[in-house]
Design an enzyme around this catalytic site. Structure first.
Site: not given
Ligand code: ARG
Length: 456
Positions: A155, A276, A282, A289
């Site tokens: 979980h 970024s 970043k 992704e």
């Protein structure tokens, strides 16, 4: 005029031609179309339909066409409807009228089914290699870090200590199942439809088993109506691709989390991360992704084809021309994703110290309950006792291993001095020695099996 045009007075509407044309995508089948045609011309020769010279000149012509395609020098014609008509048109240009004899006893219906199966069989072989490379990368990561301790999650909550080796192999075995699925997909594709004609079979004395042998098929189809419309193998391929996509997506998701500042378990190599435009600090996991995102289109390709197939009346219907694009797209997508993922996994850096820092005493709660079980307390009861211990420690702002023995004994008199040994990570790992467990011995056995599975 198209090859079927003699019964028509008018030429087809331009938009209809566009709707009808599959050449823009099915040119990808050129090699398979040529290979199948060469074998078909041998079959026609053996059946006495073509003379030796005729068959030879057709084969030479087809090889010339293959070379033109290979060198990207094949010129398409406005009237070329699909790859099959384009190759035949060019064949006649090269070898003269004998070229049209190639289509004797054959129809584009059994031809396209054959070509497509050949393509799927080749795609399966490529996929097996790409999956194998990723499996090797995971296996190496597991071997190098077999003793690297990390928290395991359920979980997404920290649950019990495991090792990186165990975690890495948890993404190896799904790929092992993918390999099996691809092998089965290949076997199901390797049933030869050629010789089924348009729908009723071929009237010429062709030895279909010879054709199957020459083309690397395992058997011939048993019903010509079924053979020209069976696209189960295509759906199998798409399911296999979707399943790989889902496995890659889950691995991506996990690594996205692990590379985040909240975890910091993993750092991606610069070659596999992106920056970024706004935030200079970043390092984004776009690669992962996108891999996660592309699993969506893989699922879409499968459901799209299934919807196309549903409700088609017996034998070939033009709807079936819609079968190719989803597979081509799935193949491109999954091959790219597999290769990129292999690169990600083999170059990423682990941060064992960050993982170790997350091995907090509550991760040993089950071991603490097991400790009581070993002293004859029923597990349900032990679970309840430890639950209370955890709450008590939490309320006092302490961790469970900081509680004194006297304090622990207020929850159960079965706690004795050696209870502190429960909080040792090595001991916790070592206890899980059953097959498939995270203990070093079990992991060694797992690594052995994984290694032998990819060397097969
Ligand atoms: N381009 C067609 C396809 O991909 C080839 C088969 C055409 N057959 C026919 N009867 N029109 O399905």
């Amino acid at each position: 005029m198209p090859m079927w045009g003699s019964r028509f007075d008018k030429s087809t509407d331009e938009l209809v031609q566009r709707l009808n044309a599959s050449l823009p995508f099915d040119k990808r089948l050129y090699a398979d179309d040529i290979t199948a045609s060469i074998v078909w011309s041998s079959g026609l020769e053996k059946a006495g339909v073509l003379t030796r010279q005729e068959a030879q000149s057709i084969k030479d012509g087809l090889e010339t066409i293959r070379a033109e395609f290979d060198a990207s020098k094949f010129n398409f014609h406005v009237n070329d409807e699909d790859i099959h008509t384009a190759v035949e048109r060019r064949l006649v240009e090269i070898v003269g009228p004998v070229g049209v004899k190639l289509h004797t006893g054959r129809n584009r219906n059994d031809q396209v089914a054959t070509d497509f199966r050949l393509w799927v069989m080749r795609a399966c072989n490529r996929l097996r290699n790409h999956i194998g490379t990723l499996q090797k990368a995971l296996l190496e990561s597991a071997e190098t870090n077999m003793n690297t301790v990390m928290p395991g999650y359920t979980h997404l909550q920290p649950a019990q200590p495991i090792t990186w080796g165990h975690w890495a192999l948890s993404h190896f075995w799904p790929l092992d199942r993918d390999q099996q699925r691809i092998t089965q997909t290949h076997a199901r594709a390797a049933i030869l439809p050629l010789g089924s004609g348009a729908l009723a079979g071929s009237a010429f004395d062709i030895n279909r088993n010879d054709l199957a042998d020459s083309l690397g098929f395992n058997a011939v189809s048993q019903n010509s109506l079924d053979a020209v419309s069976d696209r189960d193998f295509a759906a199998d391929f798409l399911f296999s691709a979707a399943m790989i996509g889902i496995h890659l997506s889950r691995l991506s998701e996990q690594l996205i989390l692990f590379t985040s500042a909240e975890f910091e378990f993993v750092e991606l190599d610069d070659a596999y991360a992106t920056g970024s435009s706004l935030l200079p600090q970043k390092k984004n996991p776009d690669t992962l992704e996108l891999t996660r995102g592309k699993s969506g289109r893989l699922i879409g390709n499968l459901t799209g084809l299934l919807a196309t197939l549903k409700g088609l009346p017996s034998a070939y219907d033009k709807d079936l021309q819609e079968d190719k694009e989803p597979l081509f797209d799935a193949d491109d997508t999954v091959e790219l994703a597999l290769q990129v993922m292999s690169g990600v996994v083999s170059t990423m850096q682990l941060r064992p110290e960050k993982m170790a820092a997350r091995i907090v005493p509550t991760l040993f709660s089950t071991d603490l309950a097991d400790y009581l079980v070993e002293r004859n307390v029923p597990f349900r009861e032990a679970h309840e006792i430890v639950g209370k211990v955890v709450r008590h420690a939490e309320e006092r702002g302490m961790s469970i291993d900081e509680l004194s023995l006297t304090e622990l004994q207020t929850f159960s008199t079965y706690f004795t001095k050696n209870v502190i040994e429960v909080f040792d990570v090595k001991t916790a790992l070592m206890r899980r020695t059953l097959e498939g467990g995270t203990a070093p011995n079990a992991l060694l056995q797992q690594l052995r099996l994984a290694r032998s599975s990819i060397s097969q």
